[in-house]
Design a protein around this motif. Structure first.
Motif: not given
Length: 798
Positions: A46-75
């Motif tokens: 996955x490419x993109x970025x992650x940051x802390x902010x006042x609401x918690x953690x914010x992630x911007x993620x790009x990849x194919x749909x299968x990769x994004x689903x795998x990434x989110x399950x792994x969180x």
């Protein structure tokens, strides 16, 4: 959007590139969550970025749909040990990625919605480092990483960055900076990261303020402890006073100097093997002792070895914890017995957190000080737990647990932000918003001036720390509670409403909230047993049976109200309650005619009975109270337990419970238990538990020479049977839409293990769904949560 794991299957041959903004809420800052995201993103492609902010953690993620689903399950699957994910929210990104890798970017400030993580016990990796002579952190007392170390005790603002902690004074060396900046290192953005080159220092000093010439202050302090010294230790959230728990002379001296005559001391042991020499630790207790929270765990004192008699007089339990910090671990390394590890204060004052204050207040107690130069942002006591019916029960919620937010049940997302002020004793306060409750660390008894000042300071610190703007303030009914007075003053200054919450309603509401009862659920039965609380009729309550939801309650039953001659003196002098209860059950002439010669009769005959009779008859400083706590005091005093006075709250009941003959409790038929009568009161028609048959049976047993432990067992069992009979009788009177088959148990009396197990077990057998406390104390430490949810429910309707 749901993040439930989907069947993985095989990766599709053709997938559509997607971008998502992923919001992660919960305990996700200061716990190594961003480097975990970074590592998983790289592993998934996955490419993109992650940051802390006042609401918690914010992630911007790009990849194919299968990769994004795998990434989110792994969180969720690979969440760091101190993190807690409460929600993952996903939104589509229409823009395309402008990066070719995955980065951690700078935190963003804003209105605070995320949580502060509790302080955490030293992790295994850091423990290995301080024990390794080849490691640069060998024997360094402030070793930590993102998986352990100080959080609440050092944080001064959010976001949780080093500049907003008491570590800001220590500039990182190049080696620590390299770890801090490396996303692949477990110390990436570990805000307290330090080493012997750049971090805080520890030293030993005498009570006169002279620093000792010790190459290894922790080893030197250990040696002094083994030779009978009392050492004041600057711990994680405050100073502690330590001595050898097996040295009766040292323990007795500490009691005398600390002015703590009888209340049990907490203990620390090097490891689980050492703990088991003194008490029994089952599987759940062992897990608690080794958990990241590292609380004090109450254990049966039935080991092969004994600590000094002065450690925990009159009780059959010991409160043990394992070393929670590197400093404690180094201190305990060469000590194979138990240490007393009690709060660094005198009497009921709050523990010291400042070096100068400790020198001034503890100088007459401690022989030597183990000091350091990392400031403590706020006092955080040790948490206290007990395993009952196989589950962890919180007796004091502080280090390791506070201020982790509690998720509120369905319906509370729409309620306004509330500040709840809590009670007078065992105080905590509570902030609620967005279906979360932040219950403060344990504050203590506000009757003490220093604790009161600490309470006022802590309330304002939390409001600033969480940028909380309450729309209402919840307070107890009692007009003299200091917490109420402060709450009313704040409400007036801020021009927001005050919501008064009856004491026992708050107890039950707290129990319902932590058990997930929805805001719009039908009213259910509740039993609230404690010492005292002001009722909505202006009288003192403490043995209450209610039909309650969050919006209100109806009182259905009570313990028989009995006078408290002397008012608050009756709390400190249990014999007064014994006299009042015997006076209510028999007139004095009838009592002496039937039970002349009993020890309690001779004792009470020597008291100023004429004055007491006048006080009771004319209600002069002798209020009626339907108090379960005072009933326990009366029984204890009659049996010779803490008869003349108690030295800490609940002592008589605690020592009475410790006397219970468990064989008699288990093996005797219910018919042997003391009977209580259930009557109806006039004019209100409430059902009432009348104790006079119990008194007659108890006194008959005393007269016939029945052992006191057997009497104690029969009292506990008989009271439990009466409580269950009362609940069953009330349930039979109720009909839909009331939930008559659920019952909440709350109030400090339910911290009596024998009574709790008897009541909960019997209710379960009778087919009731029994709601009990686990996350917040059943005692007044849970009141603020109950006040907050009641106020939120009521203000939602306003």
């Amino acid at each position: 959007m749901s993040t439930q794991a989907q069947p993985s299957g095989h990766r599709p041959t053709v997938t559509q590139p997607v971008g998502e903004e992923i919001r992660v809420r919960g305990l996700v800052q200061g716990v190594g969550f961003r480097p975990t995201v970074w590592r998983l993103a790289h592993a998934c492609g996955v490419v993109g970025d992650v940051r802390n902010d006042s609401d918690g953690v914010l992630i911007h993620a790009w990849g194919d749909a299968w990769t994004i689903e795998r990434f989110i399950r792994s969180l969720s699957a690979e969440c760091p040990p101190l993190a807690r994910i409460d929600a993952i929210e996903r939104h589509e990104l229409t823009e395309t990625a402008d990066v070719s890798d995955f980065r951690i970017v700078a935190s963003v400030a804003g209105h605070v919605q995320t949580a502060v993580t509790p302080d955490a016990v030293i992790c295994a990796a850091c423990a290995a480092e301080i024990a390794d002579p080849a490691n640069r952190r060998y024997r360094y007392p402030f070793t930590n990483c993102t998986h352990c170390g100080p959080r609440l005790s050092i944080v001064e603002a959010i976001p949780y960055d080093r500049a907003n902690t008491t570590m800001a004074a220590f500039a990182m060396c190049d080696a620590c900076r390299a770890e801090y900046d490396d996303p692949g290192d477990r110390r990436f953005h570990a805000q307290p990261v330090a080493c012997p080159v750049c971090g805080p220092r520890v030293w030993l000093e005498s009570r006169d303020g002279e620093r000792a010439d010790a190459d290894d202050p922790c080893r030197a302090a250990s040696l002094l402890l083994r030779h009978g010294s009392i050492v004041a230790i600057k711990g994680l959230g405050g100073f502690q006073l330590a001595c050898d728990a097996c040295d009766e002379t040292a323990v007795a001296r500490l009691r005398r100097l600390k002015r703590r005559e009888r209340k049990p001391f907490a203990l620390m042991a090097r490891d689980l093997q050492a703990v088991r020499r003194y008490g029994t630790a089952g599987e759940t207790e062992c897990a608690l002792l080794h958990s990241a929270g590292g609380p004090i765990v109450i254990l049966r004192a039935d080991g092969a070895e004994r600590v000094a008699a002065s450690v925990a007089p009159g009780v059959g339990t010991l409160g043990f914890m394992l070393p929670s910090t590197p400093l404690h671990r180094l201190l305990m390394e060469s000590i194979d017995t138990a240490l007393v590890m009690t709060s660094g204060n005198t009497s009921e004052e709050p523990p010291c957190i400042d070096n100068a204050d400790a020198r001034a207040r503890l100088g007459r107690i401690a022989d030597v000080f183990l000091m350091h130069d990392r400031d403590i942002a706020r006092r955080v006591d040790d948490s206290v737990t007990r395993v009952v019916l196989g589950e962890t029960r919180m007796l004091r919620r502080a280090r390791g647990y506070a201020p982790a937010p509690l998720l509120l049940p369905d319906g509370f997302a729409a309620t306004p932000a509330v500040l709840a002020m809590g009670g007078e004793l065992k105080n905590t306060f509570c902030l609620t918003r967005n279906a979360q409750a932040i219950v403060s660390h344990h504050i203590g008894d506000l009757e003490d001036a220093l604790t009161y000042a600490d309470y006022r300071r802590s309330v304002m610190q939390y409001l600033r720390l969480f940028e909380h703007e309450p729309h209402a303030i919840a307070v107890d009914f009692h007009p003299e509670y200091l917490s109420r007075k402060i709450g009313c003053n704040l409400a007036q200054a801020w021009q927001i409403p005050v919501v008064e919450v009856q004491h026992h309603h708050a107890h039950l509401a707290a129990c319902m909230a932590e058990n997930g009862v929805a805001l719009d659920a039908p009213p259910m039965l509740g039993v609230a047993l404690d010492g005292l609380g002001l009722g909505d009729d202006g009288t003192l309550w403490g043995g209450e049976f209610m039909l309650a939801d969050y919006r209100g309650f109806t009182r259905l039953g009570l313990f028989k109200p009995v006078a408290m001659p002397g008012g608050t003196r009756a709390i400190d002098e249990p014999w007064r309650n014994a006299y009042a209860h015997l006076h209510a059950a028999f007139d004095w002439a009838g009592f002496t005619r039937q039970y002349a010669g009993l020890d309690i009769e001779r004792f009470l005959s020597s008291r100023p009975r004429a004055v007491l009779d006048t006080m009771i008859a004319q209600r002069v400083n002798s209020p009626l109270a339907s108090s379960a706590g005072r009933l326990f005091d009366a029984v204890a005093a009659t049996l010779g337990v803490c008869r003349e006075r108690v030295l800490y709250e609940g002592q008589a009941a605690v020592e009475l419970e410790a006397l219970v003959d468990m064989g008699a409790l288990r093996d005797e038929r219910d018919a042997c238990a003391y009977q209580f009568e259930i009557t109806s009161t006039v004019p209100h028609g409430l059902r009432c538990i009348e104790p006079w048959p119990m008194w007659e049976a108890l006194l008959d047993d005393l007269r016939s020479g029945t052992p006191v432990p057997v009497i104690a067992a029969r009292f506990h069992k008989g009271l439990a049977i009466a409580i269950v009979r009362m609940v069953e009788g009330l349930a039979d009177l109720l009909a839909e839409p009331v939930d008559a088959r659920s019952v909440a148990l709350s109030g400090g009396v339910f911290q009596n293990r024998v009574l709790f197990e008897q009541v909960a077990g019997r209710l379960g057998v009778a087919g009731f769904r029994v709601l009990t406390h686990r996350q917040v104390p059943a005692n007044d430490g849970g009141l603020a949560l109950g006040q907050a949810v009641v106020a939120g429910a009521q203000r939602r309707l306003a």
